[in-house]
Motif scaffolding. Structure first.
Motif, mmCIF file in Angstrom:
data_model
loop_
_atom_site.group_PDB
_atom_site.id
_atom_site.type_symbol
_atom_site.label_atom_id
_atom_site.label_comp_id
_atom_site.label_asym_id
_atom_site.label_seq_id
_atom_site.Cartn_x
_atom_site.Cartn_y
_atom_site.Cartn_z
ATOM 1 N N GLY A 182 -0.525 5.816 6.291
ATOM 2 C CA GLY A 182 -0.293 7.604 6.549
ATOM 3 C C GLY A 182 -1.269 8.741 5.230
ATOM 4 N N ARG A 183 -1.266 7.733 3.974
ATOM 5 C CA ARG A 183 -2.024 8.663 3.087
ATOM 6 C C ARG A 183 -3.112 8.504 3.471
ATOM 7 N NH1 ARG A 183 1.537 7.093 -1.999
ATOM 8 N NH2 ARG A 183 3.424 8.415 -2.098
ATOM 9 N N VAL A 184 -4.036 7.902 3.167
ATOM 10 C CA VAL A 184 -5.209 6.915 4.013
ATOM 11 C C VAL A 184 -5.492 7.250 5.135
ATOM 12 C CG1 VAL A 184 -6.816 5.722 4.540
ATOM 13 C CG2 VAL A 184 -5.371 5.314 3.040
ATOM 14 N N ARG A 185 -5.040 7.855 5.884
ATOM 15 C CA ARG A 185 -5.094 8.106 7.618
ATOM 16 C C ARG A 185 -5.158 10.266 7.296
ATOM 17 N NH1 ARG A 185 -0.632 6.275 9.929
ATOM 18 N NH2 ARG A 185 0.665 8.233 9.486
ATOM 19 N N ARG A 186 -5.012 10.620 6.327
ATOM 20 C CA ARG A 186 -5.271 12.227 6.111
ATOM 21 C C ARG A 186 -6.003 12.234 5.150
ATOM 22 N NH1 ARG A 186 0.891 11.944 5.692
ATOM 23 N NH2 ARG A 186 0.575 10.840 3.813
ATOM 24 N N ILE A 187 -6.456 10.889 4.709
ATOM 25 C CA ILE A 187 -8.266 11.383 3.398
ATOM 26 C C ILE A 187 -8.873 11.083 4.342
ATOM 27 C CG2 ILE A 187 -9.165 10.412 2.009
ATOM 28 C CD1 ILE A 187 -6.476 10.051 0.504
ATOM 29 N N LEU A 204 -6.644 5.175 13.909
ATOM 30 C CA LEU A 204 -5.487 4.759 14.124
ATOM 31 C C LEU A 204 -6.552 3.251 13.463
ATOM 32 C CD1 LEU A 204 -3.932 2.827 16.494
ATOM 33 C CD2 LEU A 204 -6.207 2.411 17.374
ATOM 34 N N CYS A 205 -7.927 3.101 13.375
ATOM 35 C CA CYS A 205 -8.153 1.990 12.915
ATOM 36 C C CYS A 205 -7.918 2.014 11.896
ATOM 37 C CB CYS A 205 -9.872 2.249 12.833
ATOM 38 S SG CYS A 205 -10.568 1.981 14.536
ATOM 39 N N LEU A 206 -8.048 3.040 10.547
ATOM 40 C CA LEU A 206 -7.734 2.955 9.699
ATOM 41 C C LEU A 206 -5.872 2.745 8.553
ATOM 42 C CD1 LEU A 206 -9.460 6.486 7.934
ATOM 43 C CD2 LEU A 206 -9.820 4.685 7.207
ATOM 44 N N SER A 207 -5.248 3.268 9.877
ATOM 45 C CA SER A 207 -4.061 2.595 9.520
ATOM 46 C C SER A 207 -3.818 1.429 10.163
ATOM 47 C CB SER A 207 -3.208 4.111 10.438
ATOM 48 O OG SER A 207 -1.492 3.820 10.274
ATOM 49 N N GLU A 208 -4.266 0.814 10.901
ATOM 50 C CA GLU A 208 -3.652 -0.365 10.993
ATOM 51 C C GLU A 208 -4.979 -1.701 10.408
ATOM 52 O OE1 GLU A 208 -1.827 -1.498 13.079
ATOM 53 O OE2 GLU A 208 -1.524 0.338 13.829
ATOM 54 N N LEU A 209 -5.867 -1.696 9.702
ATOM 55 C CA LEU A 209 -6.302 -2.195 8.727
ATOM 56 C C LEU A 209 -5.875 -1.992 7.515
ATOM 57 C CD1 LEU A 209 -10.210 -1.098 9.981
ATOM 58 C CD2 LEU A 209 -8.698 -3.885 9.941
ATOM 59 N N VAL A 210 -5.313 -0.691 7.190
ATOM 60 C CA VAL A 210 -4.811 -0.447 5.566
ATOM 61 C C VAL A 210 -3.223 -0.974 5.897
ATOM 62 C CG1 VAL A 210 -3.845 1.159 4.168
ATOM 63 C CG2 VAL A 210 -6.309 1.658 4.622
ATOM 64 N N THR A 211 -2.482 -0.841 6.877
ATOM 65 C CA THR A 211 -1.180 -1.858 6.797
ATOM 66 C C THR A 211 -1.626 -3.241 6.972
ATOM 67 O OG1 THR A 211 -0.286 -0.057 7.999
ATOM 68 C CG2 THR A 211 0.664 -2.300 8.407
ATOM 69 N N ASN A 212 -2.600 -3.339 7.317
ATOM 70 C CA ASN A 212 -2.373 -5.124 7.182
ATOM 71 C C ASN A 212 -2.825 -5.600 5.794
ATOM 72 O OD1 ASN A 212 -2.336 -5.930 9.745
ATOM 73 N ND2 ASN A 212 -4.108 -5.604 10.696
ATOM 74 N N ALA A 213 -3.758 -4.693 4.999
ATOM 75 C CA ALA A 213 -4.045 -4.921 4.294
ATOM 76 C C ALA A 213 -3.144 -5.059 3.229
ATOM 77 C CB ALA A 213 -5.626 -3.987 3.224
ATOM 78 N N GLN A 256 -4.407 -10.204 -0.952
ATOM 79 C CA GLN A 256 -3.984 -11.095 -1.592
ATOM 80 C C GLN A 256 -4.378 -10.264 -3.762
ATOM 81 O OE1 GLN A 256 -4.756 -15.347 -1.355
ATOM 82 N NE2 GLN A 256 -3.699 -15.337 0.323
ATOM 83 N N GLY A 257 -4.978 -9.377 -3.037
ATOM 84 C CA GLY A 257 -5.981 -9.169 -4.386
ATOM 85 C C GLY A 257 -4.641 -7.606 -4.724
ATOM 86 N N PRO A 258 -4.861 -7.512 -6.090
ATOM 87 C CA PRO A 258 -4.110 -6.458 -6.401
ATOM 88 C C PRO A 258 -4.586 -5.184 -6.113
ATOM 89 C CG PRO A 258 -5.906 -6.747 -7.971
ATOM 90 C CD PRO A 258 -5.506 -8.421 -7.081
ATOM 91 N N VAL A 259 -5.585 -4.744 -5.626
ATOM 92 C CA VAL A 259 -6.839 -3.204 -5.200
ATOM 93 C C VAL A 259 -6.600 -3.332 -4.189
ATOM 94 C CG1 VAL A 259 -8.265 -2.215 -5.676
ATOM 95 C CG2 VAL A 259 -7.188 -2.748 -7.681
ATOM 96 N N VAL A 260 -6.817 -2.132 -2.658
ATOM 97 C CA VAL A 260 -7.032 -2.410 -1.788
ATOM 98 C C VAL A 260 -7.954 -1.468 -2.091
ATOM 99 C CG1 VAL A 260 -6.401 -1.613 0.457
ATOM 100 C CG2 VAL A 260 -5.035 -2.895 -0.522
ATOM 101 N N GLY A 261 -9.288 -1.645 -1.288
ATOM 102 C CA GLY A 261 -10.415 -0.486 -0.914
ATOM 103 C C GLY A 261 -10.322 -0.306 -0.288
ATOM 104 N N VAL A 262 -10.693 0.643 0.207
ATOM 105 C CA VAL A 262 -11.277 1.728 1.650
ATOM 106 C C VAL A 262 -12.490 2.357 1.680
ATOM 107 C CG1 VAL A 262 -10.460 3.457 3.263
ATOM 108 C CG2 VAL A 262 -8.564 1.969 2.061
ATOM 109 N N ARG A 263 -13.146 2.300 2.506
ATOM 110 C CA ARG A 263 -14.795 2.523 2.502
ATOM 111 C C ARG A 263 -15.312 3.172 3.703
ATOM 112 N NH1 ARG A 263 -20.683 0.257 2.278
ATOM 113 N NH2 ARG A 263 -21.742 2.692 1.629
ATOM 114 N N LEU A 264 -15.670 4.402 3.674
ATOM 115 C CA LEU A 264 -16.122 4.984 5.006
ATOM 116 C C LEU A 264 -17.343 5.479 5.012
ATOM 117 C CD1 LEU A 264 -12.747 5.427 5.548
ATOM 118 C CD2 LEU A 264 -13.588 7.332 6.810
ATOM 119 N N TYR A 265 -18.535 4.798 5.860
ATOM 120 C CA TYR A 265 -19.693 5.595 5.995
ATOM 121 C C TYR A 265 -20.043 6.012 6.975
ATOM 122 C CZ TYR A 265 -21.874 1.294 6.204
ATOM 123 O OH TYR A 265 -21.758 -0.252 6.621
#
Length: 169
Positions: free
Chosen positions: A59-64, A83-92, A97-106
């Motif tokens: 939800g936070r990433v959707r708003r950002i 919708l895409c952000l929400s689904e991909l971030v939820t899956n991540a 397995q990583g300690p960090v999730v990276g999100v990039r929009l361009y």
């Protein structure tokens, strides 16, 4: 990057404390990057368990993302991008397995690209969920709204591409 965008990015960086799960937030006139420290225990064998904090991130990433699209004047892509952000971030958050999730929009002249990296070499699979199943529809939704989607060769990043409407190019 404009002075206003530089100022916003600097203020966002200042708001991040040493205990914040956001490790980095950066924006330009063509890209936005967000790096989130996961609080769930990532790793092999940990399948689908998310902490209460990690469940808030889609939800936070959707708003950002929505705010960034507004800045880029790509409001027409708001719903499919969210919708895409929400689904991909939820899956991540759920399966990464990583300690960090990276999100990039361009944005390019003709497309908005969303990339979510989760540190897991396990490639996500487009599944078919039964009518009584609660999970398993995320990538099907991404597949339905995105022009294309895929996974990097090493499996650590899932991406999708949305077409920018002609009048917003």
């Amino acid at each position: 990057m404009t002075a206003t965008a530089n100022g916003r990015a600097a203020r966002a960086e200042q708001r991040l404390s040493s205990t914040s799960p956001v490790l980095r937030l950066g924006t330009t006139d063509r890209a936005m990057e967000l790096c989130i420290s996961r609080s769930s225990r990532p790793g092999p064998g940990v399948d689908g368990e998310m902490s209460a904090e990690d469940r808030l991130w889609p939800g936070r990433v959707r708003r950002i993302g929505r705010e960034q699209l507004r800045r880029w004047k790509l409001d027409d892509l708001g719903e499919p991008a969210e919708l895409c952000l929400s689904e991909l971030v939820t899956n991540a958050m759920r399966y990464g397995q990583g300690p960090v999730v990276g999100v990039r929009l361009y944005r390019t002249a003709s497309h908005l690209v969303i990339e979510v990296a989760d540190g897991s070499p396990d490639r996500p699979v487009l599944g078919i969920a039964g009518s009584d199943e609660e999970n398993g529809r995320g990538l099907a939704l991404v597949d339905a709204v995105a022009e294309s989607w895929g996974v990097t060769e090493d499996g650590t990043c899932t991406w999708c591409r949305l077409s920018v409407p002609e009048d917003q190019r």
